[in-house]
Design a protein around this motif. Structure first.
Motif, PDB file in Angstrom:
ATOM      1  N   PRO A 120      74.515  62.405  40.890  1.00  0.00           N
ATOM      2  CA  PRO A 120      75.840  61.812  40.683  1.00  0.00           C
ATOM      3  C   PRO A 120      75.652  60.313  40.440  1.00  0.00           C
ATOM      4  O   PRO A 120      74.532  59.853  40.286  1.00  0.00           O
ATOM      5  N   CYS A 121      76.722  59.556  40.379  1.00  0.00           N
ATOM      6  CA  CYS A 121      76.566  58.108  40.438  1.00  0.00           C
ATOM      7  C   CYS A 121      76.091  57.759  41.834  1.00  0.00           C
ATOM      8  O   CYS A 121      76.584  58.286  42.819  1.00  0.00           O
ATOM      9  N   MET A 122      75.109  56.892  41.924  1.00  0.00           N
ATOM     10  CA  MET A 122      74.489  56.562  43.201  1.00  0.00           C
ATOM     11  C   MET A 122      75.355  55.634  44.047  1.00  0.00           C
ATOM     12  O   MET A 122      74.987  55.301  45.158  1.00  0.00           O
ATOM     13  N   GLN A 123      76.473  55.167  43.500  1.00  0.00           N
ATOM     14  CA  GLN A 123      77.349  54.239  44.216  1.00  0.00           C
ATOM     15  C   GLN A 123      76.519  53.107  44.824  1.00  0.00           C
ATOM     16  O   GLN A 123      76.612  52.797  46.008  1.00  0.00           O
ATOM     17  N   CYS A 124      75.715  52.511  43.975  1.00  0.00           N
ATOM     18  CA  CYS A 124      74.787  51.475  44.425  1.00  0.00           C
ATOM     19  C   CYS A 124      75.497  50.395  45.229  1.00  0.00           C
ATOM     20  O   CYS A 124      76.606  49.977  44.895  1.00  0.00           O
ATOM     21  N   GLU A 125      74.822  49.966  46.290  1.00  0.00           N
ATOM     22  CA  GLU A 125      75.368  48.838  47.048  1.00  0.00           C
ATOM     23  C   GLU A 125      75.199  47.540  46.264  1.00  0.00           C
ATOM     24  O   GLU A 125      75.914  46.578  46.458  1.00  0.00           O
ATOM     25  N   ASN A 126      74.205  47.528  45.392  1.00  0.00           N
ATOM     26  CA  ASN A 126      73.980  46.361  44.538  1.00  0.00           C
ATOM     27  C   ASN A 126      73.976  46.844  43.088  1.00  0.00           C
ATOM     28  O   ASN A 126      72.935  46.939  42.452  1.00  0.00           O
ATOM     29  N   PRO A 127      75.149  47.213  42.574  1.00  0.00           N
ATOM     30  CA  PRO A 127      75.172  47.945  41.299  1.00  0.00           C
ATOM     31  C   PRO A 127      74.926  47.063  40.074  1.00  0.00           C
ATOM     32  O   PRO A 127      75.697  46.133  39.816  1.00  0.00           O
ATOM     33  N   PRO A 128      73.866  47.338  39.314  1.00  0.00           N
ATOM     34  CA  PRO A 128      73.636  46.568  38.093  1.00  0.00           C
ATOM     35  C   PRO A 128      74.759  46.736  37.076  1.00  0.00           C
ATOM     36  O   PRO A 128      75.045  45.811  36.312  1.00  0.00           O
ATOM     37  N   CYS A 129      75.412  47.892  37.089  1.00  0.00           N
ATOM     38  CA  CYS A 129      76.497  48.126  36.140  1.00  0.00           C
ATOM     39  C   CYS A 129      77.641  47.153  36.375  1.00  0.00           C
ATOM     40  O   CYS A 129      78.318  46.727  35.452  1.00  0.00           O
ATOM     41  N   LEU A 130      77.824  46.817  37.652  1.00  0.00           N
ATOM     42  CA  LEU A 130      78.916  45.898  38.004  1.00  0.00           C
ATOM     43  C   LEU A 130      78.577  44.472  37.563  1.00  0.00           C
ATOM     44  O   LEU A 130      79.419  43.751  37.034  1.00  0.00           O
ATOM     45  N   VAL A 153      82.554  52.357  47.169  1.00  0.00           N
ATOM     46  CA  VAL A 153      82.558  53.211  45.984  1.00  0.00           C
ATOM     47  C   VAL A 153      82.733  52.334  44.744  1.00  0.00           C
ATOM     48  O   VAL A 153      83.576  51.445  44.721  1.00  0.00           O
ATOM     49  N   VAL A 154      81.888  52.588  43.738  1.00  0.00           N
ATOM     50  CA  VAL A 154      81.942  51.821  42.498  1.00  0.00           C
ATOM     51  C   VAL A 154      82.857  52.560  41.522  1.00  0.00           C
ATOM     52  O   VAL A 154      82.637  53.737  41.241  1.00  0.00           O
ATOM     53  N   LEU A 155      83.903  51.884  41.058  1.00  0.00           N
ATOM     54  CA  LEU A 155      84.877  52.533  40.180  1.00  0.00           C
ATOM     55  C   LEU A 155      85.016  51.745  38.879  1.00  0.00           C
ATOM     56  O   LEU A 155      84.616  50.579  38.799  1.00  0.00           O
ATOM     57  N   ALA A 169      72.691  49.121  31.602  1.00  0.00           N
ATOM     58  CA  ALA A 169      72.152  48.576  32.841  1.00  0.00           C
ATOM     59  C   ALA A 169      71.903  49.629  33.909  1.00  0.00           C
ATOM     60  O   ALA A 169      71.045  49.446  34.762  1.00  0.00           O
ATOM     61  N   CYS A 170      72.647  50.725  33.906  1.00  0.00           N
ATOM     62  CA  CYS A 170      72.502  51.717  34.977  1.00  0.00           C
ATOM     63  C   CYS A 170      71.142  52.397  34.868  1.00  0.00           C
ATOM     64  O   CYS A 170      70.825  52.976  33.841  1.00  0.00           O
ATOM     65  N   PRO A 171      70.321  52.334  35.913  1.00  0.00           N
ATOM     66  CA  PRO A 171      68.992  52.954  35.830  1.00  0.00           C
ATOM     67  C   PRO A 171      69.035  54.468  35.978  1.00  0.00           C
ATOM     68  O   PRO A 171      68.003  55.119  35.899  1.00  0.00           O
ATOM     69  N   TYR A 172      70.204  55.022  36.254  1.00  0.00           N
ATOM     70  CA  TYR A 172      70.298  56.443  36.562  1.00  0.00           C
ATOM     71  C   TYR A 172      71.000  57.244  35.476  1.00  0.00           C
ATOM     72  O   TYR A 172      71.326  58.400  35.668  1.00  0.00           O
ATOM     73  N   GLN A 173      71.303  56.613  34.361  1.00  0.00           N
ATOM     74  CA  GLN A 173      72.009  57.293  33.271  1.00  0.00           C
ATOM     75  C   GLN A 173      73.295  57.949  33.785  1.00  0.00           C
ATOM     76  O   GLN A 173      73.644  59.042  33.374  1.00  0.00           O
ATOM     77  N   ALA A 174      73.966  57.261  34.695  1.00  0.00           N
ATOM     78  CA  ALA A 174      75.085  57.906  35.371  1.00  0.00           C
ATOM     79  C   ALA A 174      76.420  57.651  34.695  1.00  0.00           C
ATOM     80  O   ALA A 174      77.443  58.110  35.162  1.00  0.00           O
ATOM     81  N   ARG A 175      76.412  56.898  33.598  1.00  0.00           N
ATOM     82  CA  ARG A 175      77.692  56.543  32.980  1.00  0.00           C
ATOM     83  C   ARG A 175      77.888  57.271  31.665  1.00  0.00           C
ATOM     84  O   ARG A 175      76.954  57.477  30.909  1.00  0.00           O
ATOM     85  N   TYR A 176      79.136  57.649  31.425  1.00  0.00           N
ATOM     86  CA  TYR A 176      79.463  58.459  30.255  1.00  0.00           C
ATOM     87  C   TYR A 176      80.646  57.854  29.524  1.00  0.00           C
ATOM     88  O   TYR A 176      81.656  57.517  30.139  1.00  0.00           O
ATOM     89  N   GLY A 181      83.433  56.219  31.712  1.00  0.00           N
ATOM     90  CA  GLY A 181      83.776  56.913  32.944  1.00  0.00           C
ATOM     91  C   GLY A 181      82.528  57.279  33.702  1.00  0.00           C
ATOM     92  O   GLY A 181      81.422  57.235  33.159  1.00  0.00           O
ATOM     93  N   LYS A 182      82.695  57.594  34.958  1.00  0.00           N
ATOM     94  CA  LYS A 182      81.558  58.043  35.752  1.00  0.00           C
ATOM     95  C   LYS A 182      82.066  58.654  37.028  1.00  0.00           C
ATOM     96  O   LYS A 182      83.260  58.579  37.336  1.00  0.00           O
ATOM     97  N   CYS A 183      81.129  59.229  37.778  1.00  0.00           N
ATOM     98  CA  CYS A 183      81.425  59.834  39.071  1.00  0.00           C
ATOM     99  C   CYS A 183      82.156  58.848  39.964  1.00  0.00           C
ATOM    100  O   CYS A 183      81.763  57.692  40.101  1.00  0.00           O
TER     101      CYS A 183
HETATM  102  S1  SF4 Z   1      76.850  53.723  37.497  1.00  0.00           S
HETATM  103 FE1  SF4 Z   1      74.658  53.571  37.846  1.00  0.00          FE
HETATM  104  S2  SF4 Z   1      74.290  51.452  38.447  1.00  0.00           S
HETATM  105 FE2  SF4 Z   1      76.475  51.820  38.624  1.00  0.00          FE
HETATM  106  S3  SF4 Z   1      76.774  52.369  40.772  1.00  0.00           S
HETATM  107 FE3  SF4 Z   1      76.505  54.281  39.625  1.00  0.00          FE
HETATM  108  S4  SF4 Z   1      74.327  54.727  39.712  1.00  0.00           S
HETATM  109 FE4  SF4 Z   1      74.586  52.587  40.343  1.00  0.00          FE
END
Ligand code: SF4
Ligand code: SF4
Lengths: 309, 471
Positions: free
Chosen positions: A145-155, A170-172, A187-194, A224-226
């Motif tokens: 899923p989205c990892m809901q990073c505490e230090n999110p590069p996407c943000l 939660v990162v929204l 930027a997301c290292p997890y390919q979690a964004r669509y 969008g993302k999880c």
């Molecule tokens: S979209 Fe990617 S970088 Fe952003 S919080 Fe989710 S996993 Fe982390």
């Protein structure tokens, strides 16, 4: 070679050797997943009271200096200002997720349930099940899923603050503000964004207006993302993926109340469960500090799941 | 600013007595595009190019309606052709501006017939490059959110600031040398006409007094000095939109200079192509000679070698350690091999060979090289962008990008817009800087170069312009 990235990317959070494979998960059979709220909600009050007097320490530093692990004696989490990101208040809950890879059989029920609930297209796998190779030439499945990073590069890279982080960790995405530059996807290292590439994707006929927590229908030309189904969590329901998983792989957790629960009705003490099972954070070397932990394994049956496995 | 200082500077500059025959020749040639009514060919070219631009706008409207999927994008190819267009167009703009700025600063008098055309090219391409941000965005109508809610930690906000500043600087850089020309031009078109009025407004009451000249000279020097680091920073910042992600293939410390050199390389190439086209169209052979092409060709070849070096440096360090080689394999032998080797052959080997071989070291040869460089550097941008974007970060398949009629039409519209805008622009603007041309005098005769340059030449013992070929 690319298959291996997954493994090398895993970082041990806990130093202890793997103990009892079951951990000390408290099996509370009468607890159904619908009662998640009750568990979380009841203890939340007491935590708030205790929490006020507790010195908050960065989680990892705390974990290193406390061999008993996070949540150790008092059952109160090591949540800190550091793990919340700067300048943010710590909310009543800090949502987390545990994915027990020993259970996952790659059926992709989670993906299907998520796509149904959010009216996504087939390509939009907010939770995607990857088939990963290991060094022995075997493969195992890893839902992401989205990892809901505490230090999110996407943000950090979003030029218009369309990506934000709630006080519950939660990162929204604010799809009413997103300009569709897709910098976050880079930027997301997890390919979690669509992205919403196609006009005329299936929209629900319910008259629902998209909200930040429940961005349905998705808006064309935005990302969008999880969402962790944070709306569900706040209403005492499990996330769609967790409740759809027939194997009980996915646990919804709260770091404040230190509880996690899966679709099999297993309720565990989150910190202890992670600690005893050598949970890892994926690709944490990017300094992302995911809120999703994996319990590594190759589909061994657990006692708890002997009947369903 | 004290008056004594000004006085000193005024003394330093001596306006040489213009050679009357040269003067009238220059004026006639530079005003050719304004004074003579455009011929049939001009109209045909303008209508065809406009058609392509209109088709591109149409394709973009289609894309807005149907989503970016119609331009071939998908979740693994999330950045592709449009961002390559942004980088490529702003890149050639940079080349035009810096070529002109460096030649100006180093007092190269042979630059005189080239500055106007290359500055015009710089202005036009930065506008087009900036415009390509719109098809790149999923929600272009919300573009101003960058101003309303800027997140200063985002490289895209830095990009926005950098590109906006650079565009402004390019416009000023184009306008300043134009002021004296406007004063000349207003007397050369029918008085009372619309253009005469426009020119006299733009000329800002230029009388050509010593004081005005000193001021203009000083401001031009300052802006030439500013535009070089500004352009370097624009391209560094553009590269950071890629390099500040954790993607193998993008997260490279070599990226800022890599982008800067690519910009200079392709920009010099487009300067060559531009001056070739205008020389041909307006018969400027008397002023823009083969030697101009050869000198620019040398600059281009040198930049090409530096760019090849950076390409090797980038790939070798990653490829040798073998940690993140997926994108390198795909680039050299995999799905991006054809465009990559196209760049190597058409973007490095052939153009450099054309410069090296004596037989092709002429206007035509250099122009062919220039066209090849411009095209293959665009292809190279695609090869930089796609492998890193489409690579699987966790496991699974490589993604792919497919060109569609939408993305091709929109890109071609940008390409067509360069000559179109230049042709229209130079209907109102002299083709060459009359002032600088008169100042420089007929090329090759050192007597007529301004005293300043003479002094500098003596002090630094610069060889005479006729022997400067190896520069
Ligand atoms: S979209 Fe990617 S970088 Fe952003 S919080 Fe989710 S996993 Fe982390
Ligand atoms: S695509 Fe939207 S959410 Fe992502 S970085 Fe751009 S504006 Fe932010």
């Amino acid at each position: 070679m690319d298959e291996r990235v997954g493994e090398s990317g895993m970082k041990l959070l806990f130093n202890k050797n793997q103990g009892d494979i079951n951990g000390d998960s408290e099996k509370t059979s009468e607890v159904s997943r619908r009662k998640f709220l009750k568990i979380v909600g009841m203890s939340a009050g007491s935590v708030a009271a205790v929490g006020a007097g507790i010195e908050l320490i960065p989680y990892r530093a705390w974990a290193d200096s406390n061999p008993n692990g996070w949540g150790g004696n008092s059952g109160v989490s090591g949540m800190s200002a550091a793990t919340m990101g700067s300048g943010q208040e710590v909310g009543n809950h800090q949502w987390a997720m545990v994915i027990d890879l020993r259970n996952c059989d790659g059926c992709k029920s989670c993906t299907a349930a998520c796509q149904k609930a959010h009216y996504l297209t087939e390509d939009q796998t907010w939770i995607r099940v990857f088939e990963m190779g290991d060094s022995q030439g075997n493969s195992y499945f890893m839902p992401r899923p989205c990892m809901q990073c505490e230090n999110p590069p996407c943000l950090d890279v979003c030029p218009v603050h369309a990506t934000f982080r709630t006080d519950q960790g939660v990162v929204l995405v604010n799809q009413g503000r997103c300009i569709g530059c897709r910098m976050c996807m880079a930027a997301c290292p997890y390919q979690a964004r669509y992205f919403n590439w196609k006009a005329g994707a299936k929209y629900p006929d319910t008259g629902v207006f998209p909200t930040l927590k429940f961005p349905v229908p998705q808006r064309l030309g935005t990302v969008g993302k999880c969402t962790f189904c944070v709306g569900n969590l706040n209403h005492g329901l499990m996330s769609e993926c967790a409740s759809a998983c027939p194997m009980g792989t996915i646990y919804n957790g709260d770091m404040i109340t230190d509880v996690a629960i899966n679709s099999m009705g297993n309720t565990v003490k989150l910190s202890k469960f992670l600690y005893d099972n050598d949970a890892v954070a994926y690709k944490d070397e990017n300094n992302t500090h995911p809120r999703v932990w994996y319990i590594p394994g190759h589909g061994q049956n657990l006692d708890t799941n002997a009947t369903t496995g | 600013m004290t008056s004594t200082l000004e006085k000193k500077e005024i003394d330093k500059i001596t306006v040489i007595a213009p050679d009357p025959s040269w003067e009238s020749e220059v004026r006639e040639a530079a005003m050719r595009s304004i004074v003579t009514k455009p011929g049939k060919n001009w109209w045909i070219a303008v209508s065809l190019l406009s058609l392509v631009v209109v088709a591109g706008v149409g394709a973009w409207i289609y894309q807005l309606k149907h989503g970016m999927n119609s331009a071939g994008y998908n979740d693994q190819a999330f950045w592709a052709v449009y961002i390559a267009d942004v980088v490529a167009f702003i890149g050639v703009s940079y080349g035009g501006a810096v070529v002109s700025a460096i030649l100006r600063l180093s007092g190269q008098s042979w630059r005189a017939p080239l500055t106007r055309l290359s500055e015009g090219m710089a202005l036009v391409t930065v506008l087009i490059g900036g415009a390509f941000i719109f098809p790149h965005l999923g929600r272009p109508e919300r573009f101003l959110n960058i101003v309303a809610y800027p997140n200063f930690s985002s490289p895209l906000v830095w990009d926005f600031i950098a590109i906006a500043t650079y565009t402004l600087a390019t416009a000023i850089f184009f306008y300043l040398p134009l002021i004296p020309d406007m004063a000349v031009a207003k007397n050369l078109v029918d008085t009372g006409g619309k253009r005469a009025r426009l020119f006299s407004i733009l000329s800002l009451n230029w009388m050509g007094t010593k004081r005005q000249r000193v001021l203009l000279h000083r401001v031009l020097t300052i802006i030439s000095l500013i535009i070089i680091p500004l352009a370097v920073s624009v391209h560094s910042v553009l590269s950071w939109a890629f390099a500040l992600t954790s993607r193998p293939g993008w997260m490279e410390s070599v990226f800022p200079p890599y982008f800067v050199i690519a910009a200079l390389y392709s920009g010099t190439a487009l300067v060559i192509v531009t001056i070739y086209a205008f020389r041909k169209g307006y018969k400027l052979e008397r002023f823009i000679t083969d030697r101009h092409f050869v000198r620019l060709g040398y600059m281009m070849a040198a930049l090409g070698l530096v760019y090849a070096y950076l390409t090797v440096a980038d790939m070798l360090t990653e490829g040798y350690t073998g940690i993140t080689t997926g994108w390198i394999q795909q680039t050299i032998t995999g799905k991006y091999a054809i465009p990559f080797w196209f760049y190597v052959i058409a973007g490095e080997i052939v153009p450099i060979a054309l410069v090296v071989m004596k037989k092709t070291r002429n206007a035509t040869g250099m122009t062919v090289a220039g066209v090849l460089v411009v095209i293959s550097l665009w292809v190279k941008r695609i090869v930089i962008i796609l492998p890193a974007a489409t690579q699987p970060l966790i496991s699974g398949q490589w993604g792919s990008y497919h060109f569609t009629w939408v993305s091709i039409t929109v890109t071609l519209a940008g390409v067509a817009a360069i000559p179109l805008l230049l042709m229209i622009l130079f209907r109102f603007i002299p083709l060459m800087s009359i002032d600088e041309m008169e100042d420089a005098g007929p090329l090759g005769s050192i007597e007529q170069i301004s005293k300043e340059t003479l002094k500098a030449a003596r002090e630094e013992s610069i060889p005479e312009p006729s022997k400067e070929e190896s520069k």
